[in-house]
Design a protein around this motif. Structure first.
Motif, PDB file in Angstrom:
ATOM      1  N   GLU A  88      -2.666   0.542 -21.635  1.00  0.00           N
ATOM      2  CA  GLU A  88      -3.128   1.049 -20.349  1.00  0.00           C
ATOM      3  C   GLU A  88      -3.586  -0.047 -19.395  1.00  0.00           C
ATOM      4  OE1 GLU A  88      -6.164   3.921 -21.134  1.00  0.00           O
ATOM      5  OE2 GLU A  88      -4.984   4.960 -22.683  1.00  0.00           O
ATOM      6  N   GLY A  89      -3.803  -1.270 -19.909  1.00  0.00           N
ATOM      7  CA  GLY A  89      -4.396  -2.312 -19.089  1.00  0.00           C
ATOM      8  C   GLY A  89      -5.871  -2.031 -18.852  1.00  0.00           C
ATOM      9  N   ILE A  90      -6.507  -2.862 -18.054  1.00  0.00           N
ATOM     10  CA  ILE A  90      -7.898  -2.653 -17.658  1.00  0.00           C
ATOM     11  C   ILE A  90      -7.937  -2.562 -16.142  1.00  0.00           C
ATOM     12  CG2 ILE A  90     -10.205  -3.669 -17.552  1.00  0.00           C
ATOM     13  CD1 ILE A  90      -9.709  -4.850 -20.288  1.00  0.00           C
ATOM     14  N   ALA A  91      -8.532  -1.512 -15.651  1.00  0.00           N
ATOM     15  CA  ALA A  91      -8.556  -1.280 -14.209  1.00  0.00           C
ATOM     16  C   ALA A  91      -9.530  -2.227 -13.511  1.00  0.00           C
ATOM     17  CB  ALA A  91      -8.948   0.167 -13.915  1.00  0.00           C
ATOM     18  N   TYR A 127      -5.914  -8.818 -19.384  1.00  0.00           N
ATOM     19  CA  TYR A 127      -5.422  -7.442 -19.439  1.00  0.00           C
ATOM     20  C   TYR A 127      -5.491  -6.775 -18.065  1.00  0.00           C
ATOM     21  CZ  TYR A 127      -5.079  -7.229 -24.552  1.00  0.00           C
ATOM     22  OH  TYR A 127      -4.708  -7.425 -25.869  1.00  0.00           O
ATOM     23  N   ALA A 128      -6.422  -7.233 -17.233  1.00  0.00           N
ATOM     24  CA  ALA A 128      -6.541  -6.674 -15.882  1.00  0.00           C
ATOM     25  C   ALA A 128      -5.598  -7.356 -14.898  1.00  0.00           C
ATOM     26  CB  ALA A 128      -7.973  -6.805 -15.391  1.00  0.00           C
ATOM     27  N   GLY A 129      -4.991  -8.482 -15.323  1.00  0.00           N
ATOM     28  CA  GLY A 129      -4.071  -9.201 -14.460  1.00  0.00           C
ATOM     29  C   GLY A 129      -4.736 -10.021 -13.384  1.00  0.00           C
ATOM     30  N   ILE A 130      -6.007 -10.413 -13.588  1.00  0.00           N
ATOM     31  CA  ILE A 130      -6.712 -11.191 -12.566  1.00  0.00           C
ATOM     32  C   ILE A 130      -7.322 -12.468 -13.158  1.00  0.00           C
ATOM     33  CG2 ILE A 130      -7.199  -9.176 -11.121  1.00  0.00           C
ATOM     34  CD1 ILE A 130     -10.100  -9.313 -12.167  1.00  0.00           C
ATOM     35  N   GLU A 131      -6.671 -13.005 -14.179  1.00  0.00           N
ATOM     36  CA  GLU A 131      -7.238 -14.169 -14.845  1.00  0.00           C
ATOM     37  C   GLU A 131      -7.305 -15.395 -13.951  1.00  0.00           C
ATOM     38  OE1 GLU A 131      -2.991 -13.817 -16.645  1.00  0.00           O
ATOM     39  OE2 GLU A 131      -4.432 -12.561 -15.568  1.00  0.00           O
ATOM     40  N   ASP A 132      -6.558 -15.394 -12.837  1.00  0.00           N
ATOM     41  CA  ASP A 132      -6.536 -16.561 -11.959  1.00  0.00           C
ATOM     42  C   ASP A 132      -7.457 -16.420 -10.747  1.00  0.00           C
ATOM     43  OD1 ASP A 132      -4.610 -17.803 -13.578  1.00  0.00           O
ATOM     44  OD2 ASP A 132      -2.972 -16.778 -12.524  1.00  0.00           O
TER      45      ASP A 132
END
Length: 221
Positions: A88-91, A127-132
């Motif tokens: 589900e990813g993380i919102a 997992y949220a796609g904001i590691e950068d």
């Protein structure tokens, strides 16, 4: 909305504020506990918002007894959590992207400051796609004492090269508000899954509904 004091930098909590990780933790904990023959409700799970690993462990032992198999529980809950996160990813919380853009445009430095260990924090961001999005992250394993001690916020201010009194601390939990007070920082409370009680209201310098409201306030600075 109320006014916000002058500031130079912003320090954000992560769980429940920037990321909706708490929902995934609750589901994983409940699944793991059930597999071990225990029942834990959402109220108990949300009472651990903002706590460090050691504090969470203590609350589980107090609530479920010394015989509760913590080692097996952590193994199971970790597996269940990663399954949820992978599927589900993380919102990312509402308003986070716009708020960070406002800070970048105003050239105000910002960072994350979390009670999570660095490995777990970076895993959640991935997992949220904001590691950068965050070049500076302060975690539990970077300091001597977790929140509610002041260490994490003081370390964050140091890395941002600003006095803590020039930083806004944005939090969603009682633990974080106590840490902000102990650091002598102005705190903005944006509650997540816990209700605001009188203590939280008294500790917070400002209470807002979401990150969108904070973004609007900062645009007016």
């Amino acid at each position: 909305m109320s006014q916000i004091p002058d500031f130079i930098a912003v320090i954000f909590d992560m769980d429940g504020l920037i990321l909706d990780t708490e929902t995934t933790y609750v589901h994983a904990w409940q699944q793991a506990a059930s597999e071990l023959g225990y029942t834990i409700n959402k109220t108990f799970c949300t009472s651990m918002s903002g706590l460090s690993f050691a504090q969470v462990e203590e609350k589980f032992t107090e609530h479920l007894g010394a015989a509760f198999p913590l080692t097996e529980f952590y193994r199971l809950s970790g597996e269940r959590w990663r399954t949820i996160a992978e599927q589900e990813g993380i919102a990312v919380k509402k308003g986070a992207y716009d708020l960070l853009q406002v800070l970048e445009e105003s050239q105000a430095p910002f960072c994350l400051a979390t009670n999570s260990p660095e490995f777990n924090a970076r895993e959640c961001l991935r997992y949220a796609g904001i590691e950068d999005l965050f070049s500076v992250i302060v975690c539990r394993d970077h300091v001597l004492q977790p929140k509610p001690a002041a260490d994490i916020f003081l370390r964050a201010a140091d890395l941002l090269q600003q006095p803590i009194q020039s930083c806004l601390v944005v939090e969603d939990s009682l633990t974080g508000l106590l840490a902000a007070r102990n650091a002598n920082a102005f705190s903005v409370l944006i509650p997540s899954i816990t209700e605001i009680d009188e203590q939280m209201q008294a500790l917070a310098g400002l209470v807002l509904n979401d990150l969108c409201e904070l973004s609007l306030l900062l645009q007016g600075k």
